[in-house]
Design a protein around this motif. Structure first.
Motif, PDB file in Angstrom:
ATOM      1  N   LYS A  88     -71.540  24.827  54.115  1.00 27.47           N
ATOM      2  CA  LYS A  88     -71.033  24.185  55.376  1.00 27.47           C
ATOM      3  C   LYS A  88     -71.747  22.909  55.427  1.00 27.47           C
ATOM      4  O   LYS A  88     -70.889  21.798  55.779  1.00 27.47           O
ATOM      5  CB  LYS A  88     -71.475  24.902  56.490  1.00 27.47           C
ATOM      6  CG  LYS A  88     -70.890  24.422  57.954  1.00 27.47           C
ATOM      7  CD  LYS A  88     -71.358  25.326  58.956  1.00 27.47           C
ATOM      8  CE  LYS A  88     -71.039  24.859  60.364  1.00 27.47           C
ATOM      9  NZ  LYS A  88     -71.407  25.841  61.464  1.00 27.47           N
ATOM     10  N   ALA A  89     -72.829  22.588  55.329  1.00 26.61           N
ATOM     11  CA  ALA A  89     -73.629  21.358  55.171  1.00 26.61           C
ATOM     12  C   ALA A  89     -73.088  20.277  54.416  1.00 26.61           C
ATOM     13  O   ALA A  89     -72.667  19.045  54.853  1.00 26.61           O
ATOM     14  CB  ALA A  89     -75.042  21.534  55.111  1.00 26.61           C
ATOM     15  N   GLU A 147     -67.143  15.020  54.095  1.00 26.96           N
ATOM     16  CA  GLU A 147     -65.904  14.572  55.066  1.00 26.96           C
ATOM     17  C   GLU A 147     -66.670  13.514  55.921  1.00 26.96           C
ATOM     18  O   GLU A 147     -65.852  12.399  56.333  1.00 26.96           O
ATOM     19  CB  GLU A 147     -65.601  15.713  56.221  1.00 26.96           C
ATOM     20  CG  GLU A 147     -64.894  16.930  55.349  1.00 26.96           C
ATOM     21  CD  GLU A 147     -64.646  18.270  56.132  1.00 26.96           C
ATOM     22  OE1 GLU A 147     -65.151  18.249  57.230  1.00 26.96           O
ATOM     23  OE2 GLU A 147     -63.831  18.932  55.771  1.00 26.96           O
ATOM     24  N   ASP A 148     -67.841  13.515  56.289  1.00 26.48           N
ATOM     25  CA  ASP A 148     -68.417  12.305  57.131  1.00 26.48           C
ATOM     26  C   ASP A 148     -68.352  11.096  56.119  1.00 26.48           C
ATOM     27  O   ASP A 148     -68.241   9.872  56.881  1.00 26.48           O
ATOM     28  CB  ASP A 148     -69.961  12.568  57.475  1.00 26.48           C
ATOM     29  CG  ASP A 148     -69.936  13.506  58.436  1.00 26.48           C
ATOM     30  OD1 ASP A 148     -69.086  13.806  59.173  1.00 26.48           O
ATOM     31  OD2 ASP A 148     -71.120  14.062  58.711  1.00 26.48           O
ATOM     32  N   CYS A 191     -74.627  12.599  48.578  1.00 27.08           N
ATOM     33  CA  CYS A 191     -74.856  13.515  49.673  1.00 27.08           C
ATOM     34  C   CYS A 191     -76.213  14.524  49.383  1.00 27.08           C
ATOM     35  O   CYS A 191     -76.491  14.886  48.386  1.00 27.08           O
ATOM     36  CB  CYS A 191     -73.707  14.447  50.073  1.00 27.08           C
ATOM     37  SG  CYS A 191     -73.136  15.479  48.815  1.00 27.08           S
ATOM     38  N   ARG A 251     -70.227  20.205  52.679  1.00 30.87           N
ATOM     39  CA  ARG A 251     -68.898  19.802  53.124  1.00 30.87           C
ATOM     40  C   ARG A 251     -68.764  18.759  54.282  1.00 30.87           C
ATOM     41  O   ARG A 251     -67.856  17.846  54.025  1.00 30.87           O
ATOM     42  CB  ARG A 251     -67.939  21.226  53.496  1.00 30.87           C
ATOM     43  CG  ARG A 251     -66.616  20.618  54.081  1.00 30.87           C
ATOM     44  CD  ARG A 251     -65.875  22.115  54.378  1.00 30.87           C
ATOM     45  NE  ARG A 251     -65.424  22.821  53.247  1.00 30.87           N
ATOM     46  CZ  ARG A 251     -64.147  22.468  52.659  1.00 30.87           C
ATOM     47  NH1 ARG A 251     -63.381  21.398  53.193  1.00 30.87           N
ATOM     48  NH2 ARG A 251     -63.611  23.289  51.564  1.00 30.87           N
ATOM     49  N   LYS A 252     -69.689  19.066  55.261  1.00 25.21           N
ATOM     50  CA  LYS A 252     -69.396  18.238  56.429  1.00 25.21           C
ATOM     51  C   LYS A 252     -70.050  16.534  56.033  1.00 25.21           C
ATOM     52  O   LYS A 252     -69.566  15.768  56.277  1.00 25.21           O
ATOM     53  CB  LYS A 252     -70.631  18.473  57.521  1.00 25.21           C
ATOM     54  CG  LYS A 252     -70.509  17.651  58.688  1.00 25.21           C
ATOM     55  CD  LYS A 252     -71.249  18.261  60.007  1.00 25.21           C
ATOM     56  CE  LYS A 252     -71.153  17.423  61.211  1.00 25.21           C
ATOM     57  NZ  LYS A 252     -71.439  16.002  60.776  1.00 25.21           N
ATOM     58  N   LYS A 257     -64.836   9.582  56.401  1.00 24.00           N
ATOM     59  CA  LYS A 257     -64.914   8.882  57.414  1.00 24.00           C
ATOM     60  C   LYS A 257     -65.592   7.579  57.564  1.00 24.00           C
ATOM     61  O   LYS A 257     -64.963   6.328  57.977  1.00 24.00           O
ATOM     62  CB  LYS A 257     -65.199   9.541  58.753  1.00 24.00           C
ATOM     63  CG  LYS A 257     -64.549  10.886  58.936  1.00 24.00           C
ATOM     64  CD  LYS A 257     -64.877  11.676  60.083  1.00 24.00           C
ATOM     65  CE  LYS A 257     -64.307  12.932  60.405  1.00 24.00           C
ATOM     66  NZ  LYS A 257     -65.291  14.037  61.376  1.00 24.00           N
TER      67      LYS A 257
END
Length: 328
Positions: A98-99, A105-106, A83, A101-102, A109
């Motif tokens: 924040k970025a 999580e992406d 990432c 972590r997203k 998914k």
């Protein structure tokens, strides 16, 4: 297939594993799900249990394919992803908790998995290695059950040495091959001391070390081997390991003379890497199944003799070292 412990992850991984930058087709040619599934399934059939991908490979299509196949198989197969490279511009300032972590999580998914075996920072700017809050995030993600291990993928040895000062960094993915030998010096020494797993990428110098290219070989306009030789798209060290193409061809000609029984040098080039016990696994890519099976042959070869190793090192010293050694 032989297996090795990947540092303090504790994972026993196939010494020849699979990188998926171009698994769904040749670089720049688009993603073919059917081809990707065939290669990944055949890799698992061959005993490969560690597959490396990234969220930016074909805009997530590679992650999705790897995750889908892992979920469909009964074998335990470890997924490593990366990432950070989605950030635009790819700067230290844009690396935020924040970025990141997203992104994690992406990836969960995208892969359809509940937990990522290994998440790696994808060649971040050097300033990121001076920000403890970035690395603390991954401890929280581990506590939340979203990741099992944190690693880093690096361009430069200096970045790797700084990164492994963080105790939660369990692996380093780095370019290491017959044409990029510097990691075997101080870096390998430090990985032994800190029990950090080494994942080797670009082991065939973007195909140069297969011995199948010539001065007449051509590459598609969207292939990084065409447009990135001088670093127009990203770090030029990712393309032919940073070796000037014509110089690399001269060195490969000498390797062919050293190993005349190998029409395809790929297995011997991978075997050279496996002769270093610090290496946990190698992640050569494959755009067709034949390349995969060629790579796997390396695991069955005997170590190079001392005479052969000395000759490879001599070729590096005479042709390659001055072009790459201190740059990465």
């Amino acid at each position: 297939m032989n297996y090795r412990r990947l540092g303090k992850t504790g994972l026993n991984v196939s010494e020849i594993s699979l990188g998926t930058w171009q698994v769904g087709g040749k670089w720049g040619s688009g993603f073919d799900d059917v081809l990707a599934e065939r290669i990944i399934n055949e890799a698992i059939d061959a005993g490969i249990n560690f597959i490396d991908t990234a969220d930016v490979y074909e805009a997530g299509a590679s992650e999705a394919a790897v995750g889908r196949i892992i979920r469909s198989r009964s074998e335990e197969v470890y997924l490593a992803t990366k990432c950070g490279r989605q950030l635009s511009p790819h700067t230290n300032e844009n690396y935020t908790v924040k970025a990141l972590r997203k992104f994690v999580e992406d990836s969960l998914k995208n892969t359809g998995l509940d937990c990522l075996d290994l998440i790696q920072l994808h060649c971040p700017p050097v300033e990121v290695y001076y920000r403890p809050e970035i690395f603390e995030l991954f401890d929280r993600l581990k506590d939340e059950g979203k990741i099992k291990n944190l690693g880093i993928s690096v361009e430069k040895i200096e970045d790797a040495l700084k990164g492994i000062e963080f105790p939660n960094v369990t692996t380093v993915q780095i370019i290491f091959n017959m044409f990029r030998q510097r990691p075997s010096e101080l870096f390998f020494e430090q990985t032994r001391k800190k029990d950090v797993g080494v994942i080797v990428r670009v082991p065939l110098a973007s195909g140069l070390l297969t011995g199948r290219f010539s001065s007449k070989s051509t590459f598609g306009k969207d292939d990084h081997r065409f447009f990135n030789r001088d670093g127009a798209g990203f770090d030029k060290g990712e393309t032919f390991s940073g070796v000037p193409y014509e110089i690399g061809l001269q060195a490969v000609d000498e390797l062919k003379q050293l190993f005349p029984e190998y029409e395809n040098l790929a297995p011997i080039a991978l075997r050279w890497i496996l002769d270093f016990p610090e290496v946990g696994c190698i992640i050569p890519g494959a755009s067709k199944a034949e390349q995969l099976h060629s790579n796997v042959k390396a695991t069955g070869l005997p170590p190079l003799t001392q005479e052969q190793t000395n000759a490879v090192n001599s070729i590096y010293e005479r042709y390659i070292k001055s072009h790459v050694h201190q740059l990465w």
